[in-house]
Design an enzyme around this catalytic site. Structure first.
Site, PDB file in Angstrom:
ATOM      1  CD  GLU A 188      18.984   3.580 -17.553  1.00  0.00           C
ATOM      2  OE1 GLU A 188      19.147   4.868 -17.887  1.00  0.00           O
ATOM      3  OE2 GLU A 188      18.161   3.052 -16.910  1.00  0.00           O
ATOM      4  CD  GLU A 193      14.945   0.052 -13.535  1.00  0.00           C
ATOM      5  OE1 GLU A 193      14.924   1.063 -12.775  1.00  0.00           O
ATOM      6  OE2 GLU A 193      14.426   0.073 -14.709  1.00  0.00           O
TER       7      GLU A 193
END
Length: 513
Positions: A188, A193
């Site tokens: 991933e 974020e």
């Protein structure tokens, strides 16, 4: 939409055709003129020359200039799974949760009860009409899977982020074909974020990789970044990007190169003979705004500030570039090969009496700045302080009402603990599940999301007997811990096949120099 995985297949076939002969000159007509086969350039026409992007060529973009979300570029995921992180939202395709206006994509999280499928969209049991899942917020999650899938390139977004306790925007990538197995074996890539911006001064963004083996053998490594000038990402638009090439991934904010990871550090347990795995396969893009969940709950607060919602994640554009120097490896187009920005860690915290070189985490109570938190896939983990008398007195008691979970002491900030030598603590097991299977314990220290962690297997103590453990910090560093930036100095996890009913007691948790 075709994938931008460029392969010079025509040239390869031509070379094979002229290279398979016996090599005898008798097979060539002396009067024949030998002409080399034409070199076929299979790159998109716009990629033949692009000097303004230092060798990077724009191969895909969405400027959100239309009146609706482009269904040939993005598809909505619709589910109420909680993202595997106990998140509070259901993802929908409602125009209330995502729309295009003023040349911007808007993703809005709204406080409202909702139901929907209880499994992710790719699950073979997925049913769009299922209503067994539920959430207390609605939001949107869009992806380019099977419409925009790339191996290597520069992936860039300009956006203004939401804020408030419980907000969790993300711009990230998942593997399209899961060549090495389920998450995180196939990897991933988190380009951007952030959680709980503006709460308690929170102003960091994060870039992270996830890889390794199945839980609890999963790993994540990355860095946080603070925009210079005390700028909060929720107050204006900023550009977030990764440059991904064979064996290396770099992170940027507004052109500042703040983090790099290489294949020397990542791996997948599914393919031990391939040093590039899992980041050598096609990935697709994801944009979403989650609400709550384990990570936001452990930063600055423990809940969701419902009054902070609705919140909007506003995206100006998303662009994908590939390197004209070498489409197969993505190498040769790095935006910066020099020094890059690091955010320095804080000074190490002092023990309560700060006189003996010890950092006390727990001695009958959790010591500031640390507090107790838990993570579970479902169920809960009970935490109480019990007075057992004798030499131990008050101890922490942990009761596992879950099949899968961990408990940990964590602070809001990360500290440099690299000059500490050992982690010591006392532990006993009061109760094992009846179907414990292969019983064991794992100790971990890490930076919380997104920094790397160090795991250390523990021998099981005799039943109902206190055992003292002393773990070398160097062993944790060799296991992957970034000891210069630790905010989670103690994590304990039973590795039983079923944790349900297990009871542990812990005391005297100390990092010593």
């Amino acid at each position: 939409m075709s994938r931008f995985l460029i392969r010079n297949t025509t040239l390869a076939v031509a070379v094979a055709a002229v290279g398979c002969g016996g090599g005898s000159s008798n097979n060539v007509d002396p009067g024949e003129t030998i002409v080399d086969p034409p070199v076929v350039d299979t790159r998109p026409e716009q990629c033949l020359e692009d000097p303004e992007n230092s060798g990077y060529c724009l191969v895909w973009s969405d400027e959100f200039s239309g009146s609706a979300i482009d269904a040939e570029k993005w598809v909505h995921e619709k589910n109420c799974t909680g993202g595997g992180n106990n998140e509070a939202q259901c993802y929908t395709d409602s125009p209330d949760n995502s729309w295009v206006a003023d040349d911007m994509l808007h993703i809005r999280a709204i406080r409202e009860d909702a139901t929907g499928p209880s499994v992710v969209d790719d699950d073979p049991n997925y049913d769009a009409n299922d209503t067994s899942g539920s959430g207390s917020f609605t939001s949107a999650r869009l992806r380019t899977k099977n419409m925009g899938d790339w191996k290597y390139g520069r992936f860039e977004m300009r956006a203004k982020l939401p804020f408030g306790q419980g907000s969790w925007p993300a711009f990230w990538m998942l593997p399209t074909d899961w060549a090495y197995g389920g998450w995180p074996l196939s990897g991933e890539i988190d380009i951007l974020e952030a959680v709980n911006l503006k709460v308690g001064g929170e102003d960091r963004v994060y870039g992270t990789l996830h890889y390794g083996g199945t839980w609890p053998g999963n790993k994540h490594t990355g860095e946080a970044y603070q925009i210079p000038g005390d700028l909060n990402p929720a107050d204006g638009f900023h550009t977030y990007a990764v440059e991904w090439e064979e064996g290396e991934i770099r992170w940027y904010v507004d052109g500042d190169h703040y983090a790099t990871q290489t294949s020397d550090g990542w791996y997948t347990t599914a393919e031990l003979e391939n040093p590039l795995a899992p980041f050598d396969q096609p990935f697709h893009l994801i944009l979403n705004l989650a609400v709550g969940g384990d990570w936001p709950a452990n930063v600055n607060d423990t809940g969701i500030d419902e009054e902070a919602f609705p919140q909007d994640f506003v995206i100006d554009y998303v662009r994908v570039y590939q390197c004209t120097e070498n489409f197969d490896t993505g190498k040769g187009c790095a935006s910066s090969d020099g020094d890059f920005v690091h955010n320095p860690g804080l000074e190490p915290p002092q023990a309560p009496d700060s006189t003996d070189g010890e950092l006390v985490i727990f001695d009958g109570e959790a010591k500031a700045p640390y507090a107790w938190y838990t993570w579970t896939a479902h169920g809960d983990i009970g935490y109480t302080i019990e007075n057992i008398g004798g030499e131990y007195g008050e101890v922490a008691q942990i009761t596992y009402n879950t099949n899968q979970g961990i408990g940990f002491y964590q602070s809001d900030s990360a500290y440099d603990l690299s000059d500490y030598t050992y982690v010591e603590f006392d532990l006993r097991v009061l109760n094992e599940p009846a179907d414990a299977g292969a019983a064991g314990l794992t100790f971990r220290a890490d930076c919380g999301h997104p920094c790397s962690s160090g795991d250390y297997p523990l021998d099981m103590p005799a039943p109902d007997q206190w055992a003292h453990y002393q773990i070398p910090v160097m062993a944790l560093v060799e296991g992957g811990l970034n000891a210069s930036s630790v905010n989670t100095p103690f994590v304990i996890s039973p590795t039983w096949d079923n944790q349900m009913g297990a009871i542990l007691q812990i005391d005297n948790i100390i990092w010593t120099r």
